[in-house]
Write a protein that holds these residues in place. Structure first.
Motif, PDB file in Angstrom:
ATOM      1  N   TYR A  77       0.901  -1.155   0.000  1.00 43.70           N
ATOM      2  CA  TYR A  77       0.000   0.000   0.000  1.00 43.70           C
ATOM      3  C   TYR A  77       0.932   1.195   0.000  1.00 43.70           C
ATOM      4  O   TYR A  77       1.664   1.409   0.971  1.00 43.70           O
ATOM      5  CB  TYR A  77      -0.909  -0.016   1.241  1.00 43.70           C
ATOM      6  CG  TYR A  77      -1.510  -1.392   1.463  1.00 43.70           C
ATOM      7  CD1 TYR A  77      -2.483  -1.889   0.591  1.00 43.70           C
ATOM      8  CD2 TYR A  77      -1.049  -2.212   2.487  1.00 43.70           C
ATOM      9  CE1 TYR A  77      -2.993  -3.169   0.758  1.00 43.70           C
ATOM     10  CE2 TYR A  77      -1.555  -3.479   2.661  1.00 43.70           C
ATOM     11  CZ  TYR A  77      -2.520  -3.959   1.789  1.00 43.70           C
ATOM     12  OH  TYR A  77      -3.014  -5.232   1.951  1.00 43.70           O
ATOM     13  N   ASN A  78       0.938   1.944  -1.082  1.00 43.28           N
ATOM     14  CA  ASN A  78       1.917   3.014  -1.226  1.00 43.28           C
ATOM     15  C   ASN A  78       1.324   4.357  -0.804  1.00 43.28           C
ATOM     16  O   ASN A  78       0.314   4.788  -1.361  1.00 43.28           O
ATOM     17  CB  ASN A  78       2.392   3.113  -2.677  1.00 43.28           C
ATOM     18  CG  ASN A  78       3.108   1.850  -3.134  1.00 43.28           C
ATOM     19  OD1 ASN A  78       3.635   1.094  -2.319  1.00 43.28           O
ATOM     20  ND2 ASN A  78       3.133   1.622  -4.437  1.00 43.28           N
ATOM     21  N   ALA A  79       1.963   4.981   0.158  1.00 42.23           N
ATOM     22  CA  ALA A  79       1.660   6.365   0.509  1.00 42.23           C
ATOM     23  C   ALA A  79       2.911   7.169   0.175  1.00 42.23           C
ATOM     24  O   ALA A  79       4.025   6.626   0.197  1.00 42.23           O
ATOM     25  CB  ALA A  79       1.333   6.471   1.992  1.00 42.23           C
ATOM     26  N   TYR A  80       2.726   8.437  -0.172  1.00 38.40           N
ATOM     27  CA  TYR A  80       3.866   9.264  -0.576  1.00 38.40           C
ATOM     28  C   TYR A  80       3.842  10.570   0.211  1.00 38.40           C
ATOM     29  O   TYR A  80       2.821  11.261   0.239  1.00 38.40           O
ATOM     30  CB  TYR A  80       3.807   9.557  -2.078  1.00 38.40           C
ATOM     31  CG  TYR A  80       3.858   8.299  -2.921  1.00 38.40           C
ATOM     32  CD1 TYR A  80       5.066   7.692  -3.242  1.00 38.40           C
ATOM     33  CD2 TYR A  80       2.685   7.700  -3.379  1.00 38.40           C
ATOM     34  CE1 TYR A  80       5.109   6.527  -4.006  1.00 38.40           C
ATOM     35  CE2 TYR A  80       2.715   6.540  -4.143  1.00 38.40           C
ATOM     36  CZ  TYR A  80       3.929   5.964  -4.458  1.00 38.40           C
ATOM     37  OH  TYR A  80       3.968   4.806  -5.219  1.00 38.40           O
ATOM     38  N   LEU A  81       4.957  10.875   0.831  1.00 41.64           N
ATOM     39  CA  LEU A  81       5.074  12.101   1.615  1.00 41.64           C
ATOM     40  C   LEU A  81       5.785  13.166   0.781  1.00 41.64           C
ATOM     41  O   LEU A  81       6.902  12.933   0.299  1.00 41.64           O
ATOM     42  CB  LEU A  81       5.875  11.814   2.892  1.00 41.64           C
ATOM     43  CG  LEU A  81       6.121  13.011   3.813  1.00 41.64           C
ATOM     44  CD1 LEU A  81       4.804  13.552   4.379  1.00 41.64           C
ATOM     45  CD2 LEU A  81       7.068  12.605   4.949  1.00 41.64           C
TER      46      LEU A  81
END
Ligand code: FEO
Length: 392
Positions: free
Chosen positions: A32-36
């Motif tokens: 599950y990719n989250a990007y900051l």
């Protein structure tokens, strides 16, 4: 923490043990990719499944204090991407949730909370410092509220489910893994998640086609960054969305006493002799989501089942029910199998295939109890007919 480009960090979670994703087998797990986005107003693009919250938070903390986050963008509300929003908001109480109007409705329904929402529509922008983010709806890829976020500063597209793969790995970029593996996972993902929404995919590709993109960072699996990889995956999506196929045959069957299996094998041997690429898939050994992956690239599918209690076998019923939802287009079907005292159950198979959108290649072949050698040899004529239809 992995900086995928200057000021953009991967803050996702790896789900090594996921083996089923709403009915789709995931032997390679998923991410599950989250990007900051580290900017004046730090922003997180998507979150992760609830269970991955701690992993995501740890990655964020390596870069900033989570209390600094000002925006959490929810491109898609399905719980694999929004499950962790509630707990994250407890760590960053100043943050607003940025989403489409439908997204806000759906997040309220899922979480029974009324957070501070910032609703955005097509073409709306959000300035977070050096970056101006742009939002474009991509309805039904994968849910009605789905949208993409584009960062012109980074020339990066965050399309959530689109272009993703269920693939857990140490690597983060598609070019770090053999192309055959990535493409196979992307095909399985498209076939089992995106296939019903081909016309919407075409619109989504048009919407993002005018953007200057040199990185596609989806919400599952590997990130596409090389121009040739971006061209390949967008080209595959265009092809899949058009329901373009190769002249290949999938023979999928189940069997009780090997009669239907004998027919399936004879059909395969006949097609192989005619140099027609074919694959033989027994539903006792093959998950229906793997059958769909083969159907994605194949123009013709032969469905074989025996009859039990005047019905098809439940394994075949499950596949056909699944296909009715996925609605593959521009594909031919043909049916075969054995029965005891009445072939009535095959009517239901034929009706289900029609409902799923298949065009029958010809009348099916149904034999009582056990096929004799003449009946099996007679399948050679069927093979000739199927080959002609396949290549027409
Ligand atoms: Fe990855 Fe539609 O959720």
């Amino acid at each position: 923490m992995l900086e995928i480009r200057e000021g953009v960090f991967w803050a996702g979670a790896i789900d090594w043990n996921l083996r089923v994703f709403h009915g789709y087998s995931t032997p390679a797990g998923t991410t599950y990719n989250a990007y900051l986005l580290r900017d004046e107003l730090p922003t997180l693009v998507d979150t992760v499944k609830r269970d991955g919250f701690g992993e995501m938070l740890g990655r964020i903390r390596e870069v900033i204090d989570p209390r600094e986050i000002r925006y959490i963008i929810s491109n898609h509300t399905e719980m694999d991407h929004s499950g962790a929003i509630g707990r994250l908001l407890e760590c960053c109480p100043e943050a607003e949730v940025v989403c489409s109007s439908k997204g806000a409705e759906e997040l309220r329904r899922h979480h029974k909370r009324d957070w501070r929402f910032r609703v955005v529509g097509s073409g709306d922008t959000l300035d977070i410092g050096a970056r101006r983010l742009r939002f474009l709806p991509i309805p039904m890829v994968h849910w009605p509220e789905s949208m993409v976020t584009y960062s012109e500063h980074d020339r990066t597209l965050f399309p959530n489910d689109a272009f993703g793969q269920h693939f857990a790995s140490h690597e983060r970029f598609a070019d770090e893994v053999p192309a055959g593996i990535v493409d196979a996972q992307a095909a399985k993902y498209y076939g089992n998640i995106v296939l019903p929404y081909g016309s919407q995919v075409v619109k989504a590709l048009e919407a993002v086609g005018g953007l200057d993109v040199d990185m596609i960072a989806p919400s599952h699996g590997l990130i596409w960054r090389r121009p040739e990889d971006i061209a390949r995956i967008t080209g595959l999506y265009a092809r899949w969305a058009r329901h373009d196929t190769d002249p290949r045959v999938v023979i999928v069957y189940d069997t009780m006493w090997h009669s239907t299996e004998a027919m399936a094998r004879r059909l395969y041997e006949g097609l192989a002799r005619e140099n027609v690429p074919a694959v033989l898939m027994n539903l006792q050994a093959t998950h229906i989501s793997d059958v769909v992956t083969e159907i994605l690239r194949s123009r013709m599918v032969l469905f074989g089942t025996p009859i039990l209690n005047s019905r098809m076998l439940p394994t075949m019923a499950a596949l056909l029910m699944y296909l009715k939802g996925l609605k593959p287009k521009k594909r031919l079907s043909w049916t075969f199998g054995s029965y005891g005292w009445s072939p009535i159950g095959f009517k239901e198979v034929e009706a289900s295939l029609k409902e799923a959108g298949f065009e029958p290649a010809g009348e099916g072949k149904y034999v009582p109890f056990v096929p004799d050698e003449a009946e099996l040899e007679g399948l050679a004529e069927t093979v000739a007919m199927l080959k002609a239809k396949l290549l027409a």
